[in-house]
Scaffold this motif. Structure first.
Motif, PDB file in Angstrom:
ATOM      1  N   LEU A 141       0.808  -1.226   0.000  1.00  0.00           N
ATOM      2  CA  LEU A 141       0.000   0.000   0.000  1.00  0.00           C
ATOM      3  C   LEU A 141       0.841   1.276   0.000  1.00  0.00           C
ATOM      4  CD1 LEU A 141      -2.726  -1.052   2.606  1.00  0.00           C
ATOM      5  CD2 LEU A 141      -2.839  -1.194   0.113  1.00  0.00           C
ATOM      6  N   ASN A 142       2.110   1.138   0.380  1.00  0.00           N
ATOM      7  CA  ASN A 142       3.010   2.304   0.452  1.00  0.00           C
ATOM      8  C   ASN A 142       2.465   3.401   1.371  1.00  0.00           C
ATOM      9  OD1 ASN A 142       4.938   1.247  -1.435  1.00  0.00           O
ATOM     10  ND2 ASN A 142       3.531   1.780  -3.092  1.00  0.00           N
ATOM     11  N   LEU A 143       1.938   2.987   2.507  1.00  0.00           N
ATOM     12  CA  LEU A 143       1.421   3.956   3.474  1.00  0.00           C
ATOM     13  C   LEU A 143       2.563   4.740   4.098  1.00  0.00           C
ATOM     14  CD1 LEU A 143      -1.170   1.713   5.360  1.00  0.00           C
ATOM     15  CD2 LEU A 143      -1.580   3.173   3.366  1.00  0.00           C
ATOM     16  N   SER A 144       2.378   6.022   4.276  1.00  0.00           N
ATOM     17  CA  SER A 144       3.393   6.854   4.916  1.00  0.00           C
ATOM     18  C   SER A 144       3.345   6.677   6.426  1.00  0.00           C
ATOM     19  CB  SER A 144       3.164   8.326   4.575  1.00  0.00           C
ATOM     20  OG  SER A 144       1.950   8.786   5.151  1.00  0.00           O
ATOM     21  N   ASP A 145       4.436   7.044   7.104  1.00  0.00           N
ATOM     22  CA  ASP A 145       4.448   6.999   8.567  1.00  0.00           C
ATOM     23  C   ASP A 145       3.356   7.899   9.133  1.00  0.00           C
ATOM     24  OD1 ASP A 145       6.557   5.278   8.447  1.00  0.00           O
ATOM     25  OD2 ASP A 145       8.052   6.693   9.196  1.00  0.00           O
ATOM     26  N   GLU A 146       3.143   9.043   8.491  1.00  0.00           N
ATOM     27  CA  GLU A 146       2.114   9.974   8.957  1.00  0.00           C
ATOM     28  C   GLU A 146       0.733   9.335   8.894  1.00  0.00           C
ATOM     29  OE1 GLU A 146       0.502  14.539   8.116  1.00  0.00           O
ATOM     30  OE2 GLU A 146       1.788  13.535   6.651  1.00  0.00           O
ATOM     31  N   TYR A 147       0.460   8.608   7.820  1.00  0.00           N
ATOM     32  CA  TYR A 147      -0.838   7.942   7.690  1.00  0.00           C
ATOM     33  C   TYR A 147      -0.994   6.892   8.790  1.00  0.00           C
ATOM     34  CZ  TYR A 147      -4.745   5.310   5.735  1.00  0.00           C
ATOM     35  OH  TYR A 147      -5.952   4.677   5.568  1.00  0.00           O
ATOM     36  N   ILE A 148       0.057   6.112   9.027  1.00  0.00           N
ATOM     37  CA  ILE A 148       0.012   5.068  10.063  1.00  0.00           C
ATOM     38  C   ILE A 148      -0.230   5.684  11.428  1.00  0.00           C
ATOM     39  CG2 ILE A 148       1.414   3.348  11.277  1.00  0.00           C
ATOM     40  CD1 ILE A 148       2.737   2.733   8.543  1.00  0.00           C
ATOM     41  N   LEU A 149       0.499   6.753  11.745  1.00  0.00           N
ATOM     42  CA  LEU A 149       0.331   7.420  13.036  1.00  0.00           C
ATOM     43  C   LEU A 149      -1.078   7.968  13.200  1.00  0.00           C
ATOM     44  CD1 LEU A 149       3.731   9.348  13.199  1.00  0.00           C
ATOM     45  CD2 LEU A 149       3.032   7.504  14.736  1.00  0.00           C
ATOM     46  N   ASN A 150      -1.588   8.599  12.173  1.00  0.00           N
ATOM     47  CA  ASN A 150      -2.929   9.204  12.250  1.00  0.00           C
ATOM     48  C   ASN A 150      -4.020   8.146  12.342  1.00  0.00           C
ATOM     49  OD1 ASN A 150      -1.920  11.806  12.132  1.00  0.00           O
ATOM     50  ND2 ASN A 150      -2.126  11.969   9.911  1.00  0.00           N
ATOM     51  N   LEU A 151      -3.861   7.042  11.617  1.00  0.00           N
ATOM     52  CA  LEU A 151      -4.887   6.000  11.642  1.00  0.00           C
ATOM     53  C   LEU A 151      -4.947   5.333  13.014  1.00  0.00           C
ATOM     54  CD1 LEU A 151      -5.661   3.423   8.861  1.00  0.00           C
ATOM     55  CD2 LEU A 151      -5.686   2.770  11.266  1.00  0.00           C
ATOM     56  N   VAL A 152      -3.791   4.982  13.569  1.00  0.00           N
ATOM     57  CA  VAL A 152      -3.772   4.327  14.883  1.00  0.00           C
ATOM     58  C   VAL A 152      -4.305   5.274  15.955  1.00  0.00           C
ATOM     59  CG1 VAL A 152      -2.295   3.331  16.663  1.00  0.00           C
ATOM     60  CG2 VAL A 152      -1.932   2.737  14.265  1.00  0.00           C
ATOM     61  N   ARG A 153      -3.951   6.533  15.846  1.00  0.00           N
ATOM     62  CA  ARG A 153      -4.452   7.528  16.796  1.00  0.00           C
ATOM     63  C   ARG A 153      -5.978   7.617  16.729  1.00  0.00           C
ATOM     64  NH1 ARG A 153      -4.355  10.475  21.449  1.00  0.00           N
ATOM     65  NH2 ARG A 153      -4.899  12.662  21.131  1.00  0.00           N
TER      66      ARG A 153
END
Length: 388
Positions: A141-153
């Protein structure tokens, strides 16, 4: 362990098509807990334990999840809405991915946790981040770190509220095992710090007693601090949150807040100062000061923040009677009553046997200990996790 997980994966899901493996670190907050909702500064320790994942994409919409060696499978369809409570956090991750049209098919997954659950939110956040990064790798998916952080939050805010601590998320993504991890939640600046305390261990004492409604308790403290901020804004313009409040100002306005609210605010303000002093202690290799700050934090959690736990207090008080223990504190934001102790590594076994004996005598139940050396991976000795 990864080889064992692969073996188990093939045993329950069959064939040998390519399987993606992923892992996520686990961290324990040492100082700065409960300041995260006020742009706080925190120090955690990234322990050398992880969540491990093995995952394989499917051609249909079936999703199968199994914990290692459970020999049971949680089955669901990508389109299902009903979720079992045990898997609600993982299913929450899936819902966000579906909403963003990023998950088009199902998968098989095996997961395993090396870390003790009593460490708390650092374990839960690690599971979510590891699960999401495994999906990211499996589906490319090539998710960015920012996307991962925001989704988990967002997922944690939905399920557990403001107790969600993004300091954990940053430490899990960017922290290095066996190092201190410092983060300023206002600037989002962070750094890994090599531990200078090579001769000491972090000993986690697990009572195995479940806390009733831990999320409710912590969220109540958050609301009380927000009341305090609103009250203080009446006297000083420009206070965004407790990060902007200093102790001398607070003490001058002691009569302007209800006693309980004042105590909550006082803890937050003092805890920020402790983190600042702890950074200096680490730099100066001053284990005595570092340990004292840990113990003061426990005292204020117990007295001002009223996170009352007789078992945790018993562990802390008994630990601090020995000259080879430098600091001790309850672990907050966990569903299991537990504490950690910083002790001389050469005295680990002596302390372990002593505290377990005294705890059994006092409460009639066993105490489980987990030892994590405060040292670099290349320097550490064999890690021993004791059974009760």
């Amino acid at each position: 362990m990864q080889k064992e997980i692969l073996k188990y994966f093939k045993q329950i899901f069959g064939d040998s098509r390519p399987i993606v493996q992923e892992s996520a670190k686990v961290n324990l907050i040492l100082l700065g807990d409960h300041t995260h909702y006020n742009h706080g500064i925190l120090i955690s320790y990234v322990i050398d334990k992880r969540w491990l994942f093995a995952m394989r994409k499917r051609a249909d919409n079936q999703i199968n999840i199994s914990y290692y060696n459970s020999f049971s499978i949680y089955e669901m369809n990508l389109c299902d809405d009903d979720r079992e409570k045990k898997y609600q956090m993982l299913c929450g991750i899936l819902e966000y991915l579906k909403k963003d049209n990023l998950l088009q098919s199902g998968f098989d997954c095996v997961l395993y946790n090396e870390a003790p659950q009593c460490i708390g939110l650092g374990v839960a956040s690690s599971q979510q981040i590891g699960f999401l990064t495994a999906i990211n790798k499996t589906f490319r998916l090539n998710l960015s770190d920012e996307y991962i952080l925001n989704l988990v939050r967002a997922n944690e805010l939905t399920h557990i509220g403001k107790i969600s601590n993004i300091a954990h998320h940053y430490a899990i993504l960017y922290g290095k095992p066996n190092k201190f991890f410092f983060i300023d939640l206002r600037s989002k600046e962070y750094k890994n710090i090599t531990s200078p305390f090579q001769n000491y261990s972090l000993m986690v004492c697990d009572t195995e007693e479940q806390i009733k409604n831990p999320t409710k308790i912590c969220n109540e403290r958050i609301e009380e601090c927000e009341v305090g901020v609103r009250g203080l804004r009446l006297y000083v313009w420009g206070i965004k949150n407790l990060r902007d409040v200093h102790k001398d100002f607070l003490l001058r306005h002691v009569h302007m807040l209800p006693k309980k609210i004042f105590s909550r605010v006082l803890y937050n303000v003092q805890e920020r100062t402790r983190v600042e002093l702890a950074l200096k202690a680490i730099k100066k290799k001053d284990i005595a000061l570092f340990g004292r700050l840990i113990s003061e934090s426990h005292k204020n959690l117990y007295e001002d923040y009223e996170l009352v736990c007789p078992k945790c207090n018993f562990i802390v008080e008994n630990a601090l009677r020995d000259n080879y223990t430098m600091g001790a504190k309850m672990i907050s934001c966990t569903s299991i009553r537990s504490s950690f102790v910083i002790a001389d590594r050469s005295m680990e076994l002596l302390f372990s046997e002593k505290i377990k004996t005294e705890f059994q005598k006092q409460f009639g139940t066993a105490l489980r200990l987990h030892n994590f050396p405060l040292c670099n991976s290349k320097d550490k000795q064999v890690l021993v996790s004791e059974t009760a």
